[in-house]
Every structure is written in structure tokens, then in C-alpha cells.
Design an enzyme around this catalytic site. Structure first.
Site, PDB file in Angstrom:
ATOM      1  N   ASP A   1       0.300  -1.929   6.573  1.00  0.00           N
ATOM      2  CA  ASP A   1      -0.984  -1.366   6.994  1.00  0.00           C
ATOM      3  C   ASP A   1      -2.013  -1.624   5.899  1.00  0.00           C
ATOM      4  O   ASP A   1      -1.669  -2.012   4.788  1.00  0.00           O
ATOM      5  CB  ASP A   1      -0.894   0.118   7.383  1.00  0.00           C
ATOM      6  CG  ASP A   1      -0.542   1.045   6.237  1.00  0.00           C
ATOM      7  OD1 ASP A   1      -0.055   0.566   5.193  1.00  0.00           O
ATOM      8  OD2 ASP A   1      -0.745   2.253   6.385  1.00  0.00           O
TER       9      ASP A   1
ATOM     10  N   TYR B   1      -4.868  -1.443   2.884  1.00  0.00           N
ATOM     11  CA  TYR B   1      -5.061  -0.619   1.699  1.00  0.00           C
ATOM     12  C   TYR B   1      -5.874   0.622   2.091  1.00  0.00           C
ATOM     13  O   TYR B   1      -6.817   0.528   2.878  1.00  0.00           O
ATOM     14  CB  TYR B   1      -5.817  -1.390   0.624  1.00  0.00           C
ATOM     15  CG  TYR B   1      -5.100  -2.611   0.089  1.00  0.00           C
ATOM     16  CD1 TYR B   1      -3.831  -2.516  -0.495  1.00  0.00           C
ATOM     17  CD2 TYR B   1      -5.697  -3.869   0.134  1.00  0.00           C
ATOM     18  CE1 TYR B   1      -3.189  -3.634  -1.007  1.00  0.00           C
ATOM     19  CE2 TYR B   1      -5.072  -4.999  -0.380  1.00  0.00           C
ATOM     20  CZ  TYR B   1      -3.815  -4.877  -0.949  1.00  0.00           C
ATOM     21  OH  TYR B   1      -3.176  -5.990  -1.451  1.00  0.00           O
TER      22      TYR B   1
ATOM     23  N   PHE C   1      -2.964  -7.984   2.348  1.00  0.00           N
ATOM     24  CA  PHE C   1      -2.804  -8.206   0.907  1.00  0.00           C
ATOM     25  C   PHE C   1      -4.106  -8.552   0.184  1.00  0.00           C
ATOM     26  O   PHE C   1      -4.158  -8.522  -1.039  1.00  0.00           O
ATOM     27  CB  PHE C   1      -1.739  -9.275   0.608  1.00  0.00           C
ATOM     28  CG  PHE C   1      -0.346  -8.883   0.994  1.00  0.00           C
ATOM     29  CD1 PHE C   1       0.374  -7.974   0.235  1.00  0.00           C
ATOM     30  CD2 PHE C   1       0.246  -9.402   2.138  1.00  0.00           C
ATOM     31  CE1 PHE C   1       1.664  -7.594   0.600  1.00  0.00           C
ATOM     32  CE2 PHE C   1       1.530  -9.025   2.515  1.00  0.00           C
ATOM     33  CZ  PHE C   1       2.239  -8.117   1.735  1.00  0.00           C
TER      34      PHE C   1
END
Length: 227
Positions: free
Chosen positions: A67, A69, A80
Site C-alpha cells: 500500500d 507510503y 516504492f
């Protein structure tokens, strides 16, 4: 009939039925309520950023995250990745370490992976939104059903893709992929909790490019500072 969502036409063509399904209508209602009470990431206009930056016909590599940040300013719709000016989080730092070891990657100051997305790397979280400071707060609300449909669409409509599955959650999606048509790379997650148990040293980036080259595709230019 629903209004067409802000998603690339190539993806809408294969996911249209999902947007009209009861579960997705419930998901939209849940998100509407969440947005009235909390800060939600990423910003609404970037929820489908992965699909819009990497159209279905352009995909060469799929990297699955879990999921977004959940810290302010970090999420921008690509797994990412963080926007310019945001310090790369620990998992991304380990991804950069592995790239440096694997292919001589020059570790950049920026953690913005948009250049990869434009090169054909689909940076897909399996859950596309999150409440601020509450990891996995939007899990099991419908996003997984939607992104499972996207993974199936990739498997069925394309051939010769590389799927990088890092960690148990991502590896659980292997069942959605035709392994006779696509190349699967599996490892533990790049999180500091697990990276030293097999992610560092996995050489997924060079293996992906070797595979793509062998089947006649252009390899991915993983370098970021030169772009």
C-alpha cells in the site's frame, strides 16, 4: 453507467467492468467518507498514476508494492517511489543498494521513480490509497480485487513480461500470472526487516534485462541520475 475514471484508455478498456462492479461502488463510497474525515494519500489526482504513466501496451516489468507510503508528501501513486525532494524511505534505499551491487547503478539523491514508469516499469501497489499515519488502513476494502484484475489483464493480454514479486504479499499474486508466458522473479521484501535474508544479492534487475534482451525487447535503463 459510471463516469469514466481518470485512467489511461488502454487500462480502462480491460478494467471497465471493475469500475462498474458493486465492490468498486462500495469502495468509492468508503473513500468519500474517509476523505471527509482524514488526510488520504496519495492525492486523489494521482491514485491511478501507475496506470497513467505506464499504459498497458508499454509494460515490460511489473514491480508490486503493498500500500502507499502513509507519511505526508511521500506517496504519489507509484509503488516504492517518492516525489522530488523527499528522502528515499528505507525499502527504496535497499532497492538502490541492490541496483548498485547488481548493475553498477549510481545511487541518486532523488527517490522519484517516474523515469522507470516511463520506461515500461509498472510500479503497482495492490492497495492504491491509505489514511495518513495508518498503514494498511485501506486494505480489504476492494482495492485488492481491482489490482488483481489488473494483474490478470497483464497476464492475459501481454506476453514476455517480468514480474518482480518481493515479500509474501507480492508472491501471493503469482497465482494470477500465467508462468508459461511470463518471467517471475521472487525474493523477500526490501524492507530493512528482511532485505538481508535474500533481497540484497538477488540480482533481479540484471536478470530482468537479460530476459528482456533474450526475447527481443529493449532492456530497462535503471539509471536515474542521468535522466
Amino acid at each position: 453507467m459510471v463516469n469514466k475514471p481518470d485512467i489511461h484508455e488502454s487500462w480502462y478498456a480491460v478494467l471497465r467492468a471493475e469500475f462498474e462492479a458493486p465492490y468498486f461502488i462500495e469502495l468509492k463510497q468508503f473513500l468519500k467518507q474517509e476523505m471527509q474525515q482524514y488526510r488520504i494519500f496519495p492525492p486523489a489526482k494521482t491514485i491511478f498514476q501507475a496506470f497513467n504513466t505506464t499504459p498497458l501496451p508499454a509494460v515490460k516489468v511489473v514491480i508490486l508494492g503493498q500500500d502507499p507510503y502513509h507519511g505526508a508528501g511521500q506517496a504519489h501513486g507509484l509503488a516504492f517511489s517518492v516525489p522530488e525532494g523527499i528522502r528515499p524511505p528505507p525499502s527504496l534505499q535497499n532497492i538502490f543498494k541492490e541496483l548498485a551491487s547488481d548493475i553498477g547503478f549510481a545511487i541518486p539523491k532523488s527517490g522519484n521513480l517516474t523515469p522507470w514508469a516511463k520506461e515500461g516499469v509498472l510500479l503497482l501497489n495492490t492497495v492504491l490509497t491509505v489514511r495518513e499515519a495508518a498503514a494498511a488502513s485501506h486494505a480489504s476494502k476492494g482495492w485488492e480485487q481491482f489490482t488483481d484484475a489488473a494483474i490478470r489483464a497483464l497476464s492475459e493480454n501481454r506476453a514476455g513480461l517480468v514480474f518482480m514479486l518481493w515479500g509474501k504479499h507480492a508472491i501471493s499474486k503469482e497465482k494470477l500470472i500465467d508462468t508459461n508466458k511470463h518471467f517471475i522473479l521472487k525474493s523477500v521484501h526490501p524492507s530493512p526487516l528482511s532485505a538481508h535474508r535474500g533481497f540484497l544479492g538477488c540480482k533481479h534487475f540484471s536478470k530482468a534485462n537479460d530476459y528482456l534482451t533474450n526475447i527481443g525487447f529493449l532492456p530497462v535503463d535503471w539509471q536515474l541520475d542521468s535522466k
